[in-house]
Design a protein around this motif. Structure first.
Motif, PDB file in Angstrom:
ATOM      1  N   ASN A 204       0.805  -1.242   0.057  1.00 30.85           N
ATOM      2  CA  ASN A 204       0.048   0.043  -0.060  1.00 30.85           C
ATOM      3  C   ASN A 204       0.898   1.354  -0.030  1.00 30.85           C
ATOM      4  OD1 ASN A 204      -2.475  -1.503   0.000  1.00 30.85           O
ATOM      5  ND2 ASN A 204      -2.417  -1.637   2.279  1.00 30.85           N
ATOM      6  N   ARG A 207       2.175   1.952  -3.579  1.00 31.33           N
ATOM      7  CA  ARG A 207       1.219   2.347  -4.474  1.00 31.33           C
ATOM      8  C   ARG A 207       1.007   3.855  -4.122  1.00 31.33           C
ATOM      9  NH1 ARG A 207      -1.234  -2.493  -2.859  1.00 31.33           N
ATOM     10  NH2 ARG A 207      -0.698  -4.281  -4.527  1.00 31.33           N
ATOM     11  N   THR A 208       1.128   4.384  -2.841  1.00 30.89           N
ATOM     12  CA  THR A 208       0.786   5.713  -2.309  1.00 30.89           C
ATOM     13  C   THR A 208       2.174   6.551  -2.962  1.00 30.89           C
ATOM     14  OG1 THR A 208      -0.312   5.126  -0.498  1.00 30.89           O
ATOM     15  CG2 THR A 208       0.655   7.386  -0.605  1.00 30.89           C
ATOM     16  N   ASN A 211       1.744   6.901  -6.880  1.00 34.47           N
ATOM     17  CA  ASN A 211       0.654   7.781  -7.178  1.00 34.47           C
ATOM     18  C   ASN A 211       1.106   9.213  -6.974  1.00 34.47           C
ATOM     19  OD1 ASN A 211      -1.330   5.806  -7.867  1.00 34.47           O
ATOM     20  ND2 ASN A 211      -2.179   5.797  -5.904  1.00 34.47           N
ATOM     21  N   LYS A 235       6.196  -3.422 -11.285  1.00 34.16           N
ATOM     22  CA  LYS A 235       5.343  -4.163 -10.131  1.00 34.16           C
ATOM     23  C   LYS A 235       5.457  -4.387  -8.877  1.00 34.16           C
ATOM     24  CE  LYS A 235       2.559  -5.496 -14.197  1.00 34.16           C
ATOM     25  NZ  LYS A 235       1.488  -4.527 -13.822  1.00 34.16           N
TER      26      LYS A 235
END
Length: 311
Positions: A204, A207-208, A211, A235
């Protein structure tokens, strides 16, 4: 912990003796180059570092110049000896001690007072080598990572890492309109994404960070489709592989070297289109068995024209 101004605080003669001692130990007193020659070469680099500023000549009397090729190895070997002596002389020892040049991360199973006592003694150990330190029972910063006790620490005893950015970080990435080859821009995006992958152990959090990275790239003029296309290659599932050293095979590739200019035609396409002329020549075909890679050398910039080393 951090060593205060390491390079300029290494005593020249002491540093030379420590390096020569390590050199003899490594080669078991049978070095390829006599130790005395190494000692003289080190003294030449350390004691003859002169420079000129505003028509005045200066000579560096302590430490080593940060720009010399031997500086990092010299400082590393010196600190290796100093840290070994500090730890061996301490009654309380860390369970783990990791150093990268002048940055140290250590882990302890003791009281804060005992850690403070260790730092105090470390700062009294050497006349010029001093340390600053930060202590926490939950997290610490080391290089570009924050090491912390996450959820899984209380379940499995494994620490987590996340990317650390300094408070002064402005994220002023090279603007997309800057005069750089397309490959450089794509390489930067992918390289930074791989760094975020390696420095974030939580999916998580990764991904933050990705972004946030996308938003910053958009602010610097990068196209969303290009960002998505490049980031799709990185990935979280591939994190374990990204942490392993990859063997580098030798490739005998011919580079076609030129300076990048956006006004130039697409050299790669021209080479590919006309490569059959090489392939159809028996002798040239043996000399050039595969197409060359396009390699761009740095062109003169406005800074090179305006700024000179001498005032």
């Amino acid at each position: 912990m951090d060593v205060t101004s390491l390079y300029t605080n290494i005593p020249q003669e002491e540093g030379t003796q420590i390096v020569c001692k390590a050199y003899d130990k490594y080669y078991q007193n049978n070095p390829p180059v006599p130790t005395e020659f190494l000692r003289e070469m080190l003294r030449l680099i350390l004691k003859e570092n002169s420079f000129k500023f505003t028509n005045k000549s200066y000579l560096q009397l302590s430490g080593c110049a940060m720009g010399t090729k031997m500086a990092v190895a010299f400082a590393n070997i010196f600190m290796g000896e100093i840290e070994t002596q500090i730890i061996e002389s301490s009654e309380t020892k860390p369970i783990e001690w990791k150093r990268f040049i002048d940055d140290i991360a250590s882990f302890w199973t003791t009281t804060k007072d005992e850690v403070l006592q260790f730092i105090k003694k470390a700062n009294e150990f050497h006349p010029t080598i001093k340390f600053t330190a930060e202590i926490s029972d939950s997290k610490t910063t080391f290089l570009d990572t924050t090491i912390y006790k996450g959820k899984r620490f209380y379940e499995t005893g494994i620490l987590d890492v996340s990317t650390h950015f300094k408070p002064t970080e402005k994220f002023q990435y090279t603007h997309f309109t800057s005069c750089h080859p397309p490959g450089v821009k794509k390489g930067f995006v992918k390289g930074e994404a791989i760094r975020l992958l390696r420095t974030n152990s939580n999916a998580n959090e990764f991904r933050t960070q990705i972004n946030n990275f996308k938003k910053r790239l958009l602010e610097r003029g990068y196209k969303e489709t290009q960002i998505e296309e490049t980031l799709a290659e990185v990935k979280f599932e591939g994190r374990s592989a990204s942490l392993k050293n990859k063997p580098k095979g030798k490739q005998n590739i011919l580079p076609f070297v030129t300076e990048f200019n956006p006004a130039k035609p697409n050299i790669k396409k021209i080479l590919s289109k006309n490569w059959f002329l090489i392939e159809n020549q028996p002798h040239l075909n043996k000399i050039f068995p595969q197409k060359p890679i396009i390699s761009y050398k740095r062109a003169s910039s406005l800074k090179d024209i305006l700024v000179k080393a001498k005032l």
